[in-house]
Design a protein around this motif. Structure first.
Motif, PDB file in Angstrom:
ATOM      1  N   PHE A 141    -122.102 -41.059  16.777  1.00 57.04           N
ATOM      2  CA  PHE A 141    -122.866 -40.342  17.709  1.00 57.04           C
ATOM      3  C   PHE A 141    -123.536 -41.268  18.547  1.00 57.04           C
ATOM      4  O   PHE A 141    -124.543 -42.069  18.438  1.00 57.04           O
ATOM      5  N   ASP A 144    -127.497 -38.528  22.800  1.00 54.31           N
ATOM      6  CA  ASP A 144    -128.529 -37.459  22.555  1.00 54.31           C
ATOM      7  C   ASP A 144    -127.665 -36.419  21.470  1.00 54.31           C
ATOM      8  O   ASP A 144    -126.446 -36.469  21.404  1.00 54.31           O
ATOM      9  N   THR A 145    -128.569 -35.629  20.751  1.00 62.34           N
ATOM     10  CA  THR A 145    -127.868 -34.617  19.803  1.00 62.34           C
ATOM     11  C   THR A 145    -127.153 -33.712  20.445  1.00 62.34           C
ATOM     12  O   THR A 145    -127.779 -32.915  21.304  1.00 62.34           O
ATOM     13  N   TYR A 162    -126.451 -42.435  14.005  1.00 61.53           N
ATOM     14  CA  TYR A 162    -127.199 -41.921  15.268  1.00 61.53           C
ATOM     15  C   TYR A 162    -128.439 -42.612  15.620  1.00 61.53           C
ATOM     16  O   TYR A 162    -128.830 -43.686  14.705  1.00 61.53           O
ATOM     17  N   TRP A 169    -132.671 -36.114  18.027  1.00 68.28           N
ATOM     18  CA  TRP A 169    -132.294 -36.544  16.545  1.00 68.28           C
ATOM     19  C   TRP A 169    -133.774 -36.604  15.777  1.00 68.28           C
ATOM     20  O   TRP A 169    -134.606 -37.234  15.803  1.00 68.28           O
ATOM     21  N   VAL A 173    -131.831 -31.616  12.564  1.00 69.41           N
ATOM     22  CA  VAL A 173    -130.504 -31.426  12.953  1.00 69.41           C
ATOM     23  C   VAL A 173    -129.843 -32.338  12.012  1.00 69.41           C
ATOM     24  O   VAL A 173    -128.395 -32.365  11.993  1.00 69.41           O
ATOM     25  N   LEU A 174    -130.309 -33.199  11.001  1.00 64.74           N
ATOM     26  CA  LEU A 174    -129.540 -33.819  10.120  1.00 64.74           C
ATOM     27  C   LEU A 174    -128.971 -33.051   8.883  1.00 64.74           C
ATOM     28  O   LEU A 174    -129.478 -33.438   7.814  1.00 64.74           O
ATOM     29  N   TRP A 183    -126.607 -39.060   6.556  1.00 64.90           N
ATOM     30  CA  TRP A 183    -127.244 -39.619   7.818  1.00 64.90           C
ATOM     31  C   TRP A 183    -127.649 -40.893   7.818  1.00 64.90           C
ATOM     32  O   TRP A 183    -128.440 -41.205   6.976  1.00 64.90           O
TER      33      TRP A 183
END
Length: 186
Positions: A141, A144-145, A162, A169, A173-174, A183
């Motif tokens: 990624f 941004d998320t 990420y 992040w 969200v992981l 992650w």
């Protein structure tokens, strides 16, 4: 198959189920490829998308088993439902800066896809976008998320990279997103 310069649009299902089509030269004048245009062209291995392309319809390249690489042009903002689903031998996908969304099952069942780089401009990854991608070992990624559907990586085991300095992040969200995602902050 070679198409004439000056062609601007390729309609829905134009070459669908042309099972022996192996190669197509799409003129640089083409701006849109319709829904299902090349779906079930099982032997199509070589396709170069024109730089002027701004639209690829849903299912456009679905189940092109022999396709190994695809470079999406910069004018594409959305990859729609099942556009490249079932492209078993797809190993390399080059997504452009400027891409905003990756839709439902867009790359589902791309069994040989090994890694994918998600451009910083992507804000949405849809339901089952990369599901059943058995070899997808690396997801990177760059921004941004994005909003990621809870099934985006269903039945996929990957390491997702990420930058924790980018917005959004955080631990919440992981998640696994339907698969087994490890992650890794970079």
């Amino acid at each position: 198959v070679a198409l004439s310069e000056g062609l601007r649009q390729m309609g829905d299902y134009v070459f669908a189920s042309c099972e022996n089509l192996e190669r197509i030269n799409i003129p640089n004048t083409v701006e849109s490829i319709g829904s299902g245009c090349f779906m079930y062209c099982y032997k199509m291995r070589y396709v170069t998308l024109p730089e002027n392309l701004t639209e690829i319809g849903e299912w456009a390249f679905r189940s092109n088993f022999e396709m190994e690489t695809i470079k999406i042009p910069k004018g594409i903002k959305n990859i729609y439902s099942e556009t490249f689903a079932g492209c078993w031998n797809l190993v390399e996908v080059d997504l452009p800066d400027g891409l905003l969304s990756i839709g439902y099952c867009a790359f589902s069942g791309c069994q040989d896809l090994r890694e994918i780089e998600i451009p910083a401009t992507v804000t949405n990854i849809g339901e089952r976008a990369f599901s059943y991608d058995k070899c997808l070992a690396k997801i990177e990624f760059l921004g941004d998320t994005p909003q990621i559907d809870e099934t985006a990586f269903e039945k996929t085991s990957s390491r997702a990279y990420y930058d924790p300095e980018k917005a959004g992040w955080e631990e919440a969200v992981l998640g696994s997103y339907g698969g087994e995602i490890t992650w890794v902050s970079i």
